[in-house]
Write an enzyme that holds these catalytic residues in place. Structure first.
Site, PDB file in Angstrom:
ATOM      1  N   VAL A  70      66.855  76.125  25.558  1.00 32.11           N
ATOM      2  CA  VAL A  70      66.554  76.540  24.182  1.00 32.11           C
ATOM      3  C   VAL A  70      67.200  77.855  23.790  1.00 32.11           C
ATOM      4  O   VAL A  70      67.346  78.136  22.596  1.00 32.11           O
ATOM      5  CB  VAL A  70      65.031  76.613  23.950  1.00 32.11           C
ATOM      6  CG1 VAL A  70      64.401  75.231  24.096  1.00 32.11           C
ATOM      7  CG2 VAL A  70      64.371  77.619  24.904  1.00 32.11           C
ATOM      8  N   SER A 148      51.168  84.336  21.483  1.00 33.47           N
ATOM      9  CA  SER A 148      50.312  84.808  22.572  1.00 33.47           C
ATOM     10  C   SER A 148      49.444  85.950  22.071  1.00 33.47           C
ATOM     11  O   SER A 148      49.822  86.673  21.137  1.00 33.47           O
ATOM     12  CB  SER A 148      51.170  85.305  23.739  1.00 33.47           C
ATOM     13  OG  SER A 148      50.377  85.974  24.703  1.00 33.47           O
ATOM     14  N   TYR A 161      57.775  90.434  26.607  1.00 36.22           N
ATOM     15  CA  TYR A 161      56.985  89.257  26.221  1.00 36.22           C
ATOM     16  C   TYR A 161      56.177  89.544  24.962  1.00 36.22           C
ATOM     17  O   TYR A 161      56.141  88.726  24.035  1.00 36.22           O
ATOM     18  CB  TYR A 161      56.063  88.885  27.375  1.00 36.22           C
ATOM     19  CG  TYR A 161      55.359  87.560  27.222  1.00 36.22           C
ATOM     20  CD1 TYR A 161      56.043  86.358  27.368  1.00 36.22           C
ATOM     21  CD2 TYR A 161      53.985  87.513  26.971  1.00 36.22           C
ATOM     22  CE1 TYR A 161      55.387  85.143  27.250  1.00 36.22           C
ATOM     23  CE2 TYR A 161      53.315  86.310  26.860  1.00 36.22           C
ATOM     24  CZ  TYR A 161      54.013  85.121  27.000  1.00 36.22           C
ATOM     25  OH  TYR A 161      53.352  83.919  26.883  1.00 36.22           O
ATOM     26  N   ALA A 163      56.864  91.751  22.664  1.00 29.94           N
ATOM     27  CA  ALA A 163      57.805  91.875  21.548  1.00 29.94           C
ATOM     28  C   ALA A 163      58.241  90.498  21.061  1.00 29.94           C
ATOM     29  O   ALA A 163      58.293  90.237  19.843  1.00 29.94           O
ATOM     30  CB  ALA A 163      59.016  92.692  21.979  1.00 29.94           C
TER      31      ALA A 163
END
Length: 253
Positions: A70, A148, A161, A163
């Site tokens: 991805v 999250s 993570y 950010a």
């Protein structure tokens, strides 16, 4: 049938669908009547075993695993084209692919930063862009992005993570405003501590400490998250868009 199978007749694409939250979404979407194409990256055997199991459980339903990278625009576009070709119709995109490279920011090297931003945030562009116009043209559909709690509150040791996941929330809110008039909803789900490979790596003493901060003293399950994702993908959530819904059992971080 609609009440029992809220996703009946819908075509869904799920990235990162071979394990954890992604696999739970794939399972539930099929159980609720959808045809599903899901992406995998590192574990081809697990992905194909999941697809075989679900096709046997839901005869006549489409369940196709496709390799996906991805973070790479060309690979993501190929994945999107292959997914559309495998489905009779396309209605739902679940952007779930993600990685962590947890470390204190002062110790983080450039590759760790780029791995996390590329897979978690750049994929919002590389995957969503080729799949957006089919939804816009048919004037209907749903995009659900997995963010999250880290993106809402920030977690030490997870600067990259946090950010990336905060970026997903901003992306979600902006895109929802762009495509709302075309009947496309865009929402984010922000899980807290969920029983996945990521939390399995937490040392037992730290896991118990984290559980003590949750009112139920337990981590959530991938199925907990999947139920929210599939609700947002259905007509039951047709008037919900631009939201980042935290599912963390009351954890405050």
């Amino acid at each position: 049938m609609g009440a029992d199978l809220p996703l009946a007749g819908r075509g869904c694409v799920v990235t990162g669908g071979s394990r954890g939250i992604g696999a739970a979404v794939v399972r539930l979407a099929l159980a609720q009547g959808a045809d599903v194409v899901f992406g995998y990256h590192s574990d081809e055997k697990r992905a194909h075993a999941l697809a075989d199991e679900l096709r046997a459980a839901h005869p006549g339903r489409t369940c196709v695993p496709l390799y996906s990278q991805v973070a790479d625009a060309a690979e993501a576009e190929h994945f999107a084209a292959s997914a559309l070709a495998a489905l009779d119709r396309f209605d739902v995109l679940v952007n779930n692919a993600g990685v962590t490279r947890d470390t204190l920011f002062a110790r983080m090297n450039p590759q760790q930063w780029h791995d996390v931003i590329g897979t978690n945030l750049d994929s919002m562009y590389t995957v969503t862009r080729p799949l957006l116009m089919p939804l816009v043209k048919q004037r209907g559909g749903a995009i659900v992005n997995i963010a999250s709690s880290s993106g809402l509150h920030g977690i030490p040791g997870q600067t990259a993570y946090s950010a990336a996941k905060a970026g997903i929330i901003g992306f979600t809110k902006a895109l929802a405003k762009e495509v709302g008039a075309r009947g496309v909803t865009v929402n984010a789900v922000a899980p807290g501590l969920i029983e996945t490979d990521m939390t399995a790596a937490i040392p037992d003493d730290k896991a118990e400490l984290l559980k003590s901060l949750i009112p139920s003293h337990a981590f959530g399950t991938p199925e907990d998250v999947a139920h929210l994702v599939c609700f947002l993908a259905s007509d039951r959530a047709r008037y919900i868009t631009g939201q980042a819904i935290e599912i963390s059992g009351g954890l405050v971080v």
